[in-house]
Motif scaffolding. Sequence first.
Motif, mmCIF file in Angstrom:
data_model
loop_
_atom_site.group_PDB
_atom_site.id
_atom_site.type_symbol
_atom_site.label_atom_id
_atom_site.label_comp_id
_atom_site.label_asym_id
_atom_site.label_seq_id
_atom_site.Cartn_x
_atom_site.Cartn_y
_atom_site.Cartn_z
ATOM 1 N N UNK A 257 -20.471 -4.387 11.635
ATOM 2 C CA UNK A 257 -21.859 -4.077 11.969
ATOM 3 C C UNK A 257 -22.790 -5.058 11.256
ATOM 4 N N UNK A 258 -22.477 -5.342 9.998
ATOM 5 C CA UNK A 258 -23.261 -6.302 9.217
ATOM 6 C C UNK A 258 -22.295 -7.136 8.381
ATOM 7 N N UNK A 259 -22.683 -8.374 8.107
ATOM 8 C CA UNK A 259 -21.947 -9.231 7.185
ATOM 9 C C UNK A 259 -22.843 -9.539 6.000
ATOM 10 N N UNK A 260 -22.353 -9.269 4.790
ATOM 11 C CA UNK A 260 -23.090 -9.535 3.572
ATOM 12 C C UNK A 260 -22.683 -10.916 3.060
ATOM 13 N N UNK A 261 -23.661 -11.759 2.764
ATOM 14 C CA UNK A 261 -23.382 -13.122 2.335
ATOM 15 C C UNK A 261 -24.149 -13.458 1.069
ATOM 16 N N UNK A 262 -23.589 -14.379 0.310
ATOM 17 C CA UNK A 262 -24.255 -14.926 -0.872
ATOM 18 C C UNK A 262 -24.290 -16.435 -0.707
ATOM 19 N N UNK A 263 -25.478 -16.983 -0.582
ATOM 20 C CA UNK A 263 -25.658 -18.419 -0.371
ATOM 21 C C UNK A 263 -24.805 -18.933 0.786
ATOM 22 N N UNK A 264 -24.808 -18.148 1.865
ATOM 23 C CA UNK A 264 -24.098 -18.564 3.069
ATOM 24 C C UNK A 264 -22.620 -18.252 3.089
ATOM 25 N N UNK A 265 -22.094 -17.720 2.003
ATOM 26 C CA UNK A 265 -20.670 -17.377 1.959
ATOM 27 C C UNK A 265 -20.486 -15.880 2.206
ATOM 28 N N UNK A 266 -19.749 -15.482 3.238
ATOM 29 C CA UNK A 266 -19.523 -14.049 3.487
ATOM 30 C C UNK A 266 -18.738 -13.421 2.338
ATOM 31 N N UNK A 267 -19.266 -12.320 1.798
ATOM 32 C CA UNK A 267 -18.592 -11.648 0.692
ATOM 33 C C UNK A 267 -18.184 -10.222 1.040
ATOM 34 N N UNK A 268 -18.714 -9.677 2.138
ATOM 35 C CA UNK A 268 -18.332 -8.319 2.519
ATOM 36 C C UNK A 268 -18.707 -8.070 3.971
ATOM 37 N N UNK A 269 -17.935 -7.216 4.620
ATOM 38 C CA UNK A 269 -18.232 -6.786 5.981
ATOM 39 C C UNK A 269 -18.462 -5.279 5.980
ATOM 40 N N UNK A 270 -19.507 -4.874 6.674
ATOM 41 C CA UNK A 270 -19.879 -3.456 6.718
ATOM 42 C C UNK A 270 -19.423 -2.878 8.045
ATOM 43 N N UNK A 271 -18.473 -1.945 7.991
ATOM 44 C CA UNK A 271 -17.931 -1.292 9.176
ATOM 45 C C UNK A 271 -18.622 0.060 9.373
ATOM 46 N N UNK A 272 -18.797 0.460 10.634
ATOM 47 C CA UNK A 272 -19.455 1.751 10.868
ATOM 48 C C UNK A 272 -18.477 2.916 10.906
ATOM 49 N N UNK A 273 -17.162 2.634 10.890
ATOM 50 C CA UNK A 273 -16.162 3.693 10.850
ATOM 51 C C UNK A 273 -15.903 4.358 12.184
ATOM 52 N N UNK A 274 -16.506 3.870 13.252
ATOM 53 C CA UNK A 274 -16.366 4.544 14.546
ATOM 54 C C UNK A 274 -14.954 4.487 15.092
ATOM 55 N N UNK A 275 -14.126 3.554 14.610
ATOM 56 C CA UNK A 275 -12.749 3.449 15.093
ATOM 57 C C UNK A 275 -11.771 4.295 14.279
ATOM 58 N N UNK A 276 -12.263 4.931 13.237
ATOM 59 C CA UNK A 276 -11.389 5.701 12.354
ATOM 60 C C UNK A 276 -11.059 7.049 12.996
ATOM 61 N N UNK A 277 -9.804 7.490 12.876
ATOM 62 C CA UNK A 277 -9.387 8.758 13.482
ATOM 63 C C UNK A 277 -10.185 9.916 12.867
ATOM 64 N N UNK A 278 -10.329 10.989 13.652
ATOM 65 C CA UNK A 278 -11.191 12.095 13.249
ATOM 66 C C UNK A 278 -10.747 12.750 11.951
ATOM 67 N N UNK A 279 -9.421 12.890 11.739
ATOM 68 C CA UNK A 279 -8.952 13.580 10.550
ATOM 69 C C UNK A 279 -8.982 12.690 9.308
ATOM 70 N N UNK A 280 -9.479 11.473 9.448
ATOM 71 C CA UNK A 280 -9.743 10.630 8.285
ATOM 72 C C UNK A 280 -11.231 10.599 7.954
ATOM 73 N N UNK A 281 -12.001 11.500 8.560
ATOM 74 C CA UNK A 281 -13.444 11.628 8.301
ATOM 75 C C UNK A 281 -14.167 10.287 8.488
ATOM 76 N N UNK A 282 -14.405 9.875 9.734
ATOM 77 C CA UNK A 282 -15.050 8.582 9.998
ATOM 78 C C UNK A 282 -16.374 8.441 9.249
ATOM 79 N N UNK A 283 -16.599 7.244 8.701
ATOM 80 C CA UNK A 283 -17.799 7.001 7.905
ATOM 81 C C UNK A 283 -17.971 5.496 7.693
#
Length: 683
Positions: free
Chosen positions: A397-423
């Motif tokens: 959903x979003x990519x977090x970068x520091x000085x143009x270098x990607x350091x983290x990806x933000x997932x919305x959890x929509x693909x996670x199975x229901x019994x794993x509590x999507x988040x």
Amino acid sequence: MTTQHSTAADPTHQQGAAASVPRVALVGVHGFGEHHLANLARLEKTGALELVAVADPNPPHPGTLAGSVAVFPDFAALLAARPGADVVIIATPIQTHAPLAAAALEAGMDVYVEKPPVASLAQFEQVVAAANGNGRLVQVGFQSLGSHALPAIREMVEAGNIGTVLGMSASGQWLRTKAYFKRSRWAGKRNLDGTDVVDGVATNALAHAVATGLHLAGAHTAADVASVETDLYRANDTESDDTSIIRVRTAPGTTLLCALTLCAPEQLDPTVTVHGTLGDITLSYTKDEVVITTPDGERRESYGRTDLLENLLASRATGVPLLCGLEDTGAFTTVLEAIRTSPDPAPIGAEHLAWEGGGDDAHPVVRGIADLIQRAVKAQATFAELGVPWARHLPPVHTLSVDGRPVAEYQDGSHVRAVSSPRPYLHPVRTLGGTVVTDHQPLDHVWHLGAGVALQDVDGVNFWGGRTYTREAGQYVWRPDHGSITVTGTTAGQHDARDGLPGRLQETLSWNGPDGAPILLEERTWAWSGVAPAIWRLSLDFALSPAGNKPVSLGSPGSNGRFGGGYGGFFWRLPACEGATVWTPAGSGEPATHGSVTRWITWAGTFDGGPATLVFVAPNDAADPWFVRVDGYPGVGQALAWDSPVIARPGSPVRRSITVFVADGILATPDVETLTHQQGDPS
């Protein structure tokens, strides 16, 4: 317990006049056609049928057939000769199944067609129309559907032997050599000369796994299938997929996850499993063996099988239902159609393969495929969703970068199975040098999701995933209590920290119960910035408020009676780490750090990408203990409700903050103290 059933249809109803004995023709006498020849010979000895003709451009070996059996170069010649066949068996290349079946039906014959019965949904509808229009029968050669284990498994499930069904899976790990793909022009092809073939691991080689899984899931017709998702790959130099995941959701809501490969290190028996809250039932369908696993132990049962040709003959004579009639393969054909219309399978890079054997006996092995299939099945996730290195990248959903270098990806959890509590969650999180320092959906706890916020007990709703620890049971139990966290609003922010300005992501989120009704509202802010050439800083602030006008209890296994199990709130799941060390200003190791209340806690070790250090820093006035796991799995969190619940009240939200320094290399305690002092109070 061993259960055996008769596998032969009673032929006595056909023992009247000789003319009543069904006359059978076989089209395709090589490959699987040889199996049909052997079965026809067996049944002919019992008087159940008479083999009158075969058709194949490559005639059978001399002495294979009785002299009374007519031999033709193709089916057209057989039809023109009118040998008086009542039933035709079609064991020819995939792309010929539909036209040959339609021709046989128009000629007034009943049909037994090998799997897959057709190469497209349009062909399926055409053959169904031909069968109905001519009042003829079509049996499809999914032999596993003749297993007496199938109704027995359904009875076990209906009796509640494994509790509530959580989902189903089909697993297949076979190996196929280069010779396998050289055996014919159509092998490994998605189409041939403009004609659909749709060969592949799920549609041909391990099609029985898919068909058997669909059958047990209650998906027979196309209307029984709500959706099909495909994740297709190939290690061989072919058009078709050889390593794939197919996820089917049925109309009633059951999920079937098919994880299949032809690139395993060794050939294993394929299985279909029903996963329940109290245990599993696993069918090895090639052997008709069932393993039932519950807390009481394991037991095995063996079953017989009804031959599908005998079933077809019995249906002709007495009207008994076909065990695998064409219309009941509508669900399978829907899966085939999804594969046919999917993008071409993505190649798996050579760096992820090991080739074994030589010449035509050589076969590729996808590194770690056995563990990946096991993980996919448990998480009900695709290879892409698991972040497998050779799989397609799942856009964040979003990519977090520091000085143009990607350091983290933000997932919305929509693909996670229901019994794993999507988040929502962060994964992968990387050092500035690129080393990944989070994990998600690991095999030991598939509901662990990178770095984020989760709680196991919010007024009785599980927002952590997996089993729930209850005081009444004194243990973890499966309950239908899983919630989900969804983003309801995002404030535009800078996602790249540069020029001295931090990156920022501000969100509002809704914590919804199993019925979708909101229980909590959250205000969440992520902020990040560079600190040094090899260090960057990530901060999280969140506030939890009741969605209604009543207080909401925030709890944990610890607050429900599990000693030392107070996890919940902020949690960071780390990946496998060699030489892991964890310490605080007061001590080191899991026993000394777990449950401690200190300003900071540090984790250092060598990850897959190299050595790295994570420094977790709490505000000066923080009173939450650290939750630490090293031996069982690697993870660090702030325990929001360590041994008693925390109450979120209207107008008085529960607030928490934490900062994490992510560094390449191994930092020592003086480095950590200098870092935390220079950065000041995270709050």
